[in-house]
Motif scaffolding. Structure first.
Motif, PDB file in Angstrom:
ATOM      1  N   GLU A  76      42.884  35.032   9.890  1.00 19.05           N
ATOM      2  CA  GLU A  76      41.498  35.528   9.805  1.00 19.05           C
ATOM      3  C   GLU A  76      41.421  36.861  10.552  1.00 19.05           C
ATOM      4  O   GLU A  76      42.387  37.252  11.229  1.00 19.05           O
ATOM      5  CB  GLU A  76      40.521  34.519  10.412  1.00 19.05           C
ATOM      6  N   THR A  78      38.670  38.139  12.705  1.00 15.09           N
ATOM      7  CA  THR A  78      37.876  38.312  13.930  1.00 15.09           C
ATOM      8  C   THR A  78      38.740  38.422  15.193  1.00 15.09           C
ATOM      9  O   THR A  78      38.516  39.302  16.028  1.00 15.09           O
ATOM     10  CB  THR A  78      36.890  37.131  14.076  1.00 15.09           C
ATOM     11  N   GLU A 107      47.190  26.526   2.812  1.00 11.29           N
ATOM     12  CA  GLU A 107      46.279  25.503   2.296  1.00 11.29           C
ATOM     13  C   GLU A 107      46.746  25.080   0.919  1.00 11.29           C
ATOM     14  O   GLU A 107      47.566  25.758   0.293  1.00 11.29           O
ATOM     15  CB  GLU A 107      44.870  26.072   2.177  1.00 11.29           C
ATOM     16  N   TYR A 114      43.395  30.319  -1.724  1.00 10.34           N
ATOM     17  CA  TYR A 114      44.724  30.904  -1.862  1.00 10.34           C
ATOM     18  C   TYR A 114      45.440  30.860  -0.515  1.00 10.34           C
ATOM     19  O   TYR A 114      44.816  30.678   0.531  1.00 10.34           O
ATOM     20  CB  TYR A 114      44.616  32.349  -2.364  1.00 10.34           C
ATOM     21  N   GLN A 119      39.952  39.255   3.344  1.00 11.58           N
ATOM     22  CA  GLN A 119      38.641  39.106   3.976  1.00 11.58           C
ATOM     23  C   GLN A 119      38.100  40.485   4.324  1.00 11.58           C
ATOM     24  O   GLN A 119      38.865  41.364   4.722  1.00 11.58           O
ATOM     25  CB  GLN A 119      38.763  38.359   5.306  1.00 11.58           C
ATOM     26  N   GLU A 123      32.100  42.864  12.219  1.00 11.49           N
ATOM     27  CA  GLU A 123      31.894  42.376  13.592  1.00 11.49           C
ATOM     28  C   GLU A 123      30.984  43.314  14.396  1.00 11.49           C
ATOM     29  O   GLU A 123      31.080  44.541  14.263  1.00 11.49           O
ATOM     30  CB  GLU A 123      33.248  42.231  14.324  1.00 11.49           C
ATOM     31  N   ARG A 251      30.974  25.030  10.867  1.00 10.80           N
ATOM     32  CA  ARG A 251      32.058  25.999  10.696  1.00 10.80           C
ATOM     33  C   ARG A 251      33.361  25.453  11.300  1.00 10.80           C
ATOM     34  O   ARG A 251      33.361  24.755  12.298  1.00 10.80           O
ATOM     35  CB  ARG A 251      31.720  27.368  11.297  1.00 10.80           C
ATOM     36  N   TYR A 256      32.688  29.512  17.757  1.00  7.70           N
ATOM     37  CA  TYR A 256      31.267  29.797  17.529  1.00  7.70           C
ATOM     38  C   TYR A 256      30.338  29.160  18.567  1.00  7.70           C
ATOM     39  O   TYR A 256      30.603  28.071  19.070  1.00  7.70           O
ATOM     40  CB  TYR A 256      30.847  29.306  16.150  1.00  7.70           C
ATOM     41  N   ALA A 273      31.897  28.524  -0.583  1.00  6.46           N
ATOM     42  CA  ALA A 273      31.491  29.495   0.447  1.00  6.46           C
ATOM     43  C   ALA A 273      32.193  30.824   0.233  1.00  6.46           C
ATOM     44  O   ALA A 273      33.419  30.879   0.191  1.00  6.46           O
ATOM     45  CB  ALA A 273      31.816  28.961   1.829  1.00  6.46           C
TER      46      ALA A 273
HETATM   47  P1  HAM Z   1      36.116  31.510   7.454  1.00  8.78           P
HETATM   48  O1  HAM Z   1      34.893  30.746   7.022  1.00  8.78           O
HETATM   49  O2  HAM Z   1      37.294  30.738   7.811  1.00  8.78           O
HETATM   50  O3  HAM Z   1      35.642  32.419   8.650  1.00  8.78           O
HETATM   51  O4  HAM Z   1      36.506  32.537   6.318  1.00  8.78           O
HETATM   52  C1  HAM Z   1      35.575  33.466   5.804  1.00  8.78           C
HETATM   53  C2  HAM Z   1      35.595  33.453   4.285  1.00  8.78           C
HETATM   54  O5  HAM Z   1      36.934  33.700   3.843  1.00  8.78           O
HETATM   55  C3  HAM Z   1      35.239  32.113   3.668  1.00  8.78           C
HETATM   56  O6  HAM Z   1      33.844  31.971   3.541  1.00  8.78           O
HETATM   57  C4  HAM Z   1      35.915  32.214   2.319  1.00  8.78           C
HETATM   58  O7  HAM Z   1      35.090  32.911   1.418  1.00  8.78           O
HETATM   59  C5  HAM Z   1      37.144  33.043   2.610  1.00  8.78           C
HETATM   60  N1  HAM Z   1      38.339  32.171   2.685  1.00  8.78           N
HETATM   61  C6  HAM Z   1      38.726  31.396   3.699  1.00  8.78           C
HETATM   62  N2  HAM Z   1      39.870  30.748   3.401  1.00  8.78           N
HETATM   63  C7  HAM Z   1      40.217  31.148   2.163  1.00  8.78           C
HETATM   64  C8  HAM Z   1      41.304  30.859   1.278  1.00  8.78           C
HETATM   65  N3  HAM Z   1      42.304  30.029   1.628  1.00  8.78           N
HETATM   66  N4  HAM Z   1      41.333  31.452   0.069  1.00  8.78           N
HETATM   67  C9  HAM Z   1      40.360  32.314  -0.309  1.00  8.78           C
HETATM   68  N5  HAM Z   1      39.316  32.630   0.483  1.00  8.78           N
HETATM   69  C10 HAM Z   1      39.232  32.061   1.696  1.00  8.78           C
HETATM   70  C11 HAM Z   1      36.461  33.311   9.280  1.00  8.78           C
HETATM   71  O8  HAM Z   1      37.594  33.518   8.974  1.00  8.78           O
HETATM   72  C12 HAM Z   1      35.750  34.058  10.380  1.00  8.78           C
HETATM   73  N6  HAM Z   1      36.719  35.000  10.956  1.00  8.78           N
HETATM   74  C13 HAM Z   1      34.516  34.746   9.909  1.00  8.78           C
HETATM   75  C14 HAM Z   1      33.817  35.473  11.005  1.00  8.78           C
HETATM   76  C15 HAM Z   1      33.828  36.794  11.246  1.00  8.78           C
HETATM   77  N7  HAM Z   1      33.081  34.902  11.949  1.00  8.78           N
HETATM   78  C16 HAM Z   1      32.650  35.836  12.798  1.00  8.78           C
HETATM   79  N8  HAM Z   1      33.106  36.985  12.397  1.00  8.78           N
END
Ligand code: HAM
Length: 413
Positions: A76, A78, A107, A114, A119, A123, A251, A256, A273
């Motif tokens: 991710e 952040t 996953e 995927y 992403q 921030e 989440r 958080y 999501a």
């Molecule tokens: P997260 O909900 O794990 O949050 O990921 C953010 C978005 O990334 C998800 O809503 C989804 O759309 C996309 N996503 C996550 N995993 C996958 C995957 N395996 N394949 C495709 N899309 C995916 C975060 O990662 C936090 N860093 C968000 C954040 C930023 N919070 C605060 N600042």
């Protein structure tokens, strides 16, 4: 044939991809966010400290390598951005930044999920006011509904309070789960002991039904948290952002506190999501970066957003391909001249290609047609001799012989 790694994708036509990214960039820059780039490789410890050892991402989904698995592909954005804030001694806060980058999670692949995905992490580091949360959510809502004209989506909102609020709530929740433990699934029984708030992420219908009547964190907030929660909702209403209060939204990442939110759309199927975020007031100190910086952010799932945009591609102002001119040499002895003509045409701002392979004029014309060329510039021995070219309009099928020096003028006319 060696095929791509499971859970990765090739993007062959980048029209929608680039359009989506450019719109996001322009939108965020309008809201005074600066774009940054941080590494895709990070120390594994960063995520152990930020996301927490009890999260699915750290427990099961990390791509690590090295003798002691000390380095990883980032799961991710952040954590990297917070690390960059601390490591580069950024003093000016709030630090409003965004980053577009690939992330990696091991996953089970399916539609919208995927192992390599992208992403857009947005921030705001160093800003404690809940009004900042409302403004960030408004910024993102304006992107989805204003810029991309998405209609079929919902914003889910919850408030996780302070660490003290959650400590109190965990006790209440634990009692509730104990009383109902006979009806809990195996995963929820495990989570009850290891990471209790995550029971709300359970996919079992029976558990979800029970949690509807269970305790809600927003009913166990201290006075200050209650006031912030109320203020957030009021500000969103005044900013015309619709939301659903979703008490089960916790989440999946452990950093958080207070505000959490998710944008989801039924058009995406199970992985609904397409953006998630919230407040993380303790992350700087959690990763050993010094004094805490109250912060808030969100991550947009780029592929999921593209899946939504793909469905309404016709309504988007996607860039049109430039008109193409193709220079065709009739015989190999005109190849050099074809290159010189192409060089002049392209220098004058016309999208140009050359067909110099040793095939018949018929097949070259067919190819030019397939390439979507508007113009064919044909040069044979006569044209070479007379310093002319045959300029064919491939749309109207009309053609004329023109001086090579006049080609650009004719094409642009
Ligand atoms: P997260 O909900 O794990 O949050 O990921 C953010 C978005 O990334 C998800 O809503 C989804 O759309 C996309 N996503 C996550 N995993 C996958 C995957 N395996 N394949 C495709 N899309 C995916 C975060 O990662 C936090 N860093 C968000 C954040 C930023 N919070 C605060 N600042």
């Amino acid at each position: 044939m060696i095929n791509k790694v499971k859970g990765t994708q090739d993007f062959i036509d980048l029209t929608l991809f680039n359009y989506t990214l450019e719109q996001i960039r322009a939108h965020l820059q309008k809201y005074n966010f600066n774009e940054i780039v941080t590494p895709i490789l990070e120390p594994t410890q960063l995520y152990i400290h930020s996301l927490g050892t009890n999260t699915d991402v750290v427990k099961k989904e990390m791509y690590t390598y090295g003798e002691n698995n000390e380095t990883c592909l980032r799961p991710e954005g952040t954590s990297s951005m917070v690390r960059a804030f601390a490591e580069n001694n950024i003093e000016m806060t709030p630090w409003k930044v965004f980053e577009f980058a690939p992330c990696f999670r091991y996953e089970r692949p399916q539609k919208g999920r995927y192992r390599e995905f992208r992403q857009v992490s947005i921030e705001i580091i160093g800003s404690p006011s809940v009004a900042q949360d409302a403004w960030l959510i408004k910024t993102i809502d304006a992107l989805f509904s204003g810029v991309f004209k998405l209609e079929n989506f919902a914003l889910h909102l919850n408030f996780l309070g302070t660490p003290e609020d959650r400590k109190n709530f965990r006790t209440v929740l634990y009692d509730f789960l104990e009383k109902n433990s006979a009806h809990l699934c195996k995963t929820c029984l495990e989570r009850k002991e290891s990471n209790i708030m995550r029971v709300f992420d359970c996919k079992e219908a029976g558990c979800q039904e029970m949690y509807k009547n269970g305790p809600k964190i927003t009913e166990y907030l201290c006075k200050e948290s209650q006031a912030e929660w109320a203020e957030l909702k009021k500000q969103l209403e005044l900013l015309s952002v619709s939301y659903n209060e979703t008490p089960t939204l916790v989440r999946g990442l452990d950093y958080y506190n207070k505000t959490v939110f998710e944008f989801s759309s039924p058009d995406l199927g199970a992985q609904s999501a397409f953006c998630g975020g919230g407040r993380y007031d303790f992350l700087v100190s959690q990763i050993g970066g010094g004094a805490d910086q109250a912060s808030v952010g969100a991550g947009v799932g780029f592929e999921r957003l593209m899946l939504l945009l793909e469905q309404k591609k016709d309504q988007l102002a996607l860039p049109q391909k430039q008109e193409l001119a193709v220079v065709i040499a009739l015989e190999p002895s005109q190849n050099t001249l074809a290159l010189l003509v192409a060089d002049t045409v392209v220098k004058n701002g016309v999208c140009t290609d050359v067909l110099i392979d040793d095939t018949s004029i018929k097949s070259k014309m067919r190819k030019a047609n397939k390439m979507g060329a508007k113009w064919a510039i044909v040069i044979g021995p006569d044209e070479q001799q007379n310093r002319t070219a045959v300029l064919k309009n491939m749309v109207t099928s009309t053609q004329e012989t023109v001086a090579q020096t006049e080609l650009v003028k004719k094409i642009k006319a």
